[in-house]
Design an enzyme around this catalytic site. Structure first.
Site, PDB file in Angstrom:
ATOM      1  N   GLY A  13      39.462   1.053 -18.773  1.00  0.00           N
ATOM      2  CA  GLY A  13      38.039  -0.397 -18.657  1.00  0.00           C
ATOM      3  C   GLY A  13      37.693  -0.417 -19.584  1.00  0.00           C
ATOM      4  O   GLY A  13      36.534  -0.080 -20.433  1.00  0.00           O
ATOM      5  N   TYR A 156      27.310  10.870 -10.782  1.00  0.00           N
ATOM      6  CA  TYR A 156      27.124  10.254 -11.284  1.00  0.00           C
ATOM      7  C   TYR A 156      27.663  11.650 -12.168  1.00  0.00           C
ATOM      8  O   TYR A 156      28.154  11.638 -13.677  1.00  0.00           O
ATOM      9  CB  TYR A 156      26.531   9.406 -12.708  1.00  0.00           C
ATOM     10  CG  TYR A 156      26.967   8.595 -13.599  1.00  0.00           C
ATOM     11  CD1 TYR A 156      27.798   7.593 -14.053  1.00  0.00           C
ATOM     12  CD2 TYR A 156      25.591   8.802 -14.608  1.00  0.00           C
ATOM     13  CE1 TYR A 156      28.445   6.850 -14.662  1.00  0.00           C
ATOM     14  CE2 TYR A 156      27.126   8.205 -16.291  1.00  0.00           C
ATOM     15  CZ  TYR A 156      27.329   7.567 -16.396  1.00  0.00           C
ATOM     16  OH  TYR A 156      27.303   6.874 -17.399  1.00  0.00           O
ATOM     17  N   LYS A 160      30.201  13.229 -14.867  1.00  0.00           N
ATOM     18  CA  LYS A 160      30.320  12.856 -16.624  1.00  0.00           C
ATOM     19  C   LYS A 160      30.786  14.687 -16.510  1.00  0.00           C
ATOM     20  O   LYS A 160      30.622  14.963 -17.605  1.00  0.00           O
ATOM     21  CB  LYS A 160      29.439  12.480 -16.712  1.00  0.00           C
ATOM     22  CG  LYS A 160      28.810  11.191 -16.749  1.00  0.00           C
ATOM     23  CD  LYS A 160      30.700  10.353 -17.476  1.00  0.00           C
ATOM     24  CE  LYS A 160      30.947   8.556 -17.280  1.00  0.00           C
ATOM     25  NZ  LYS A 160      31.808   8.731 -17.000  1.00  0.00           N
TER      26      LYS A 160
END
Ligand code: NAD
Length: 248
Positions: A13, A156, A160
């Site tokens: 990314g 999310y 994480k």
């Protein structure tokens, strides 16, 4: 200071945001940099050019980090091209924010696959080479919401938090081979990911931050340089926040 002179780093990314800042920061201290993103687009081409202009070897790759085979191929190609892989930064990530009552199965699956499975894919492929060469530094991009949770980010935050447990587990498995695995937990960093948040949400975040401002991608990149370098040679299995004091 050429802290990463002669080392090869792979950043997923890497075309924009925090990944881009890490690629530039690594090149600035002498590392050869391979970076991947979903497409070999203008952003990737420009960064590749900029990095090569810094006197290091650099190459951009189009590769979906959430795809197991593509990730294995990517790492093999990087090692064939650069000769080794010394540093892996699992940075690729997305958000699909909404409250649980509105979260679809697809929103859950996409976030877990792209944020968490990607770290498994790349780590598995890279550790094969790191185990043989008996050194390596793996950095996983977590988030402070992986430590504290956040309303509207159950998918999310879970991804994480998963990265943190993954980091601690793999660190215990491969520490004996001199491979270190750490996680960075950024707070509110000003990138395209956070730019799309509503203004009132951004203002609320800024008020909660003891340093009273959002962080810059370079703030995260500075920690990544340290963790990647031999200066962090006795640090593994740790989660370090870059959050202006939000995580307390
Ligand atoms: P960003 O959206 O600006 O950049 C993310 C990059 O990842 C993009 O270039 C995107 O194309 C790429 N990407 C997405 N899916 C991919 C895939 N499947 N394979 C390869 N590349 C893919 O985001 P950012 O703010 O720079 O975030 C980088 C990382 O830091 C993410 O993991 C994010 O969760 C984490 N993070 C960001 C913040 C923040 O405040 N910005 C806070 C905590 C954690």
């Amino acid at each position: 200071m050429d802290l990463l002179q002669g080392k090869t780093a792979l950043v997923t990314g890497g075309s924009r945001g925090i990944g881009k800042a890490i690629a530039l920061a690594f090149a600035g201290v002498g590392a050869n940099v391979a970076f991947s993103d979903l497409a070999y687009d203008d952003a990737a081409r420009e960064l590749e050019k900029e990095l090569n202009g810094m006197g290091v070897k650099a190459k951009a790759y189009a590769s979906d980090a959430s795809n197991f085979m593509e990730s294995e191929n990517l790492v093999n190609e990087v090692v064939a091209e650069f000769g080794s892989i010394d540093i892996l930064v699992n940075n690729a990530g997305i958000t699909r924010d909404t409250l649980m009552m509105r979260m679809s199965e697809e929103m859950w699956d996409d976030v877990i696959r792209i944020n968490l499975k990607s770290a498994f894919n790349l780590t598995k492929a890279a550790q094969k080479f790191m185990l043989k060469q008996r050194h390596g530094s793996i950095i996983n991009m977590s988030s402070i919401v992986g430590l504290a949770g956040n309303a509207g980010q159950a998918n999310y935050a879970a991804s994480k938090a998963g990265m943190i447990a993954f980091t601690k587990s793999v660190a215990q498995e491969i520490g004996a081979r001199n491979i270190r695995v750490n996680a960075i937990a950024p707070g509110f960093i000003e990138t395209e990911m956070t730019a799309k948040l509503p203004e009132d949400v951004k203002k609320e975040w800024a008020e909660k931050i003891p340093l009273k401002k959002g962080g810059q991608p370079e703030d995260v990149a500075n920690l990544a340089i340290f963790l990647a370098s031999d200066m962090a040679s006795y640090i593994t299995g740790q989660v370090i926040s870059v959050c202006g004091g939000m995580n307390r």
